[in-house]
Design an enzyme around this catalytic site. Structure first.
Site, PDB file in Angstrom:
ATOM      1  N   LYS A   1      49.918  44.782  52.772  1.00  0.00           N
ATOM      2  CA  LYS A   1      48.478  44.715  52.557  1.00  0.00           C
ATOM      3  C   LYS A   1      47.968  43.309  52.853  1.00  0.00           C
ATOM      4  CE  LYS A   1      45.160  45.743  48.835  1.00  0.00           C
ATOM      5  NZ  LYS A   1      45.040  46.129  47.419  1.00  0.00           N
TER       6      LYS A   1
ATOM      7  N   LYS B   1      45.395  37.305  50.063  1.00  0.00           N
ATOM      8  CA  LYS B   1      45.269  35.848  50.005  1.00  0.00           C
ATOM      9  C   LYS B   1      46.609  35.177  49.768  1.00  0.00           C
ATOM     10  CE  LYS B   1      44.400  35.725  45.036  1.00  0.00           C
ATOM     11  NZ  LYS B   1      44.804  37.119  44.814  1.00  0.00           N
TER      12      LYS B   1
ATOM     13  N   LYS C   1      55.151  40.843  38.302  1.00  0.00           N
ATOM     14  CA  LYS C   1      54.901  39.401  38.282  1.00  0.00           C
ATOM     15  C   LYS C   1      55.805  38.683  37.292  1.00  0.00           C
ATOM     16  CE  LYS C   1      50.095  39.733  39.819  1.00  0.00           C
ATOM     17  NZ  LYS C   1      48.666  39.508  39.485  1.00  0.00           N
TER      18      LYS C   1
END
Length: 334
Positions: A197, A200, A114
């Site tokens: 995967k 959201k 990230k």
């Protein structure tokens, strides 16, 4: 006989949980609560590692808790609470921060991924310390079992390392937890991009099945799921990722083995498989969606329920926190 202590949680990061959350977490949790002294948390403090609209976050916290309950997580059988309602989470996290190496925290894969995408200036200290707060979440309840996805395995290993380090330096204080990792059959992939995967944060919501979706919306997404040109119902993650994903979902929701499902659809096209899977998803989520909306329609009662559970969690947490404070030499308030 005392039941083994279990802890797990999910972030309130969307208006609805998605199919992967349901299959990978909620369904296993529902079964695990029968044999464990289970603590399940809506980990709202973790959600603050990315920018949040305050009013929206507050609503998402309630919606996530409502879906926990609607999916079968019992506030009577388990301790189901909101993380920020138990201050000991952040208090223990500070203690653990002081025994965590800077390089050790920086090597966490999720942080590296990230932060490399966001850049140093856009990456918060909260994101850096996220795994230490997770360690506090777990250790606070003398947890023995931690059901998590494979992507959280490294964080549980850090938790174990910190518990062992603390115990070695200050005396036996924490239980050393073990991760319970879901198998490949619990991994649900995006319907439009079946090598990724279900998440959201997907580029397109067309591949994500939400627990609170209207039945027609869920069915439409399944009927439009990516497959292949062969027209043969068979399980092969490498060569047939789309069909294999549909079979995994079918198996997870029905409790039937994948070979049995494959045999049933031998000689049939993908249309029959998709149609029946859509019916299965709609039937599974219908009662959950209805119950969740009932709970969300009375936020005051939902808040009272969560508060009662937070009292139970706080009682257990304070015992551990006091022991940790004593161990490191902090002075108790007179």
């Amino acid at each position: 006989m005392t039941k083994p202590r279990l802890y797990s949680g999910m972030q309130p990061s969307a208006d609805s949980l998605q199919l992967g959350n349901y299959v990978g977490a909620l369904k296993p949790w529902k079964a695990l609560q029968e044999e464990h002294d289970a603590f399940f948390s809506v980990v709202d403090l973790h959600a603050l590692t990315v920018p949040q609209d305050p009013a929206t976050l507050r609503e998402k916290i309630r919606r996530t808790a409502a879906q926990y309950i609607a999916a079968g997580i019992s506030p009577e059988k388990s301790t189901l609470y909101v993380q920020s309602h138990v201050p000991a989470h952040t208090e223990l996290a500070w203690i653990l921060n002081t025994i965590t190496g800077f390089g050790e925290a920086g090597r966490m894969t999720q942080f590296k991924d990230k932060s490399s995408r966001q850049g140093a200036d856009a990456t918060s200290v909260g994101l850096f310390a996220y795994p230490v707060l997770m360690a506090a979440d777990i250790l606070l309840y003398q947890t023995e079992v931690v059901p998590v996805g494979d992507d959280q395995r490294q964080h549980v290993e850090l938790t174990r390392d910190l518990a062992e380090r603390f115990n070695s330096r200050f005396g036996k204080t924490f239980t050393i937890p073990k991760a319970l990792i879901g198998g490949d059959d619990a991994r649900i992939y995006d319907l439009q991009n079946p090598t990724s995967k279900m998440s959201k944060s997907a580029e397109s919501m067309a591949g994500v099945i939400w627990v609170l979706d209207e039945p027609a919306v869920s069915a439409k997404k399944i009927m439009r799921a990516v497959t292949d040109d062969e027209g043969v119902v068979a399980y092969d993650r490498e060569k047939k990722p789309g069909v294999s994903n549909l079979l995994s979902i079918y198996s997870s929701l029905s409790g039937r083995a994948i070979p049995e499902i494959v045999a049933e659809y031998e000689g049939q096209g993908y249309g029959s498989l998709k149609k029946n899977l859509a019916e299965l998803v709609v039937a599974e989520f219908g009662p959950v969606r209805e119950r969740a909306h009932e709970l969300m329609a009375d936020p005051a009662e939902l808040d009272r329920l969560l508060s009662r559970n937070a009292d139970r969690a706080n009682e257990a947490a304070q015992t551990t926190l006091a022991a940790a404070y004593d161990a490191v030499g902090l002075l108790r308030r007179g």
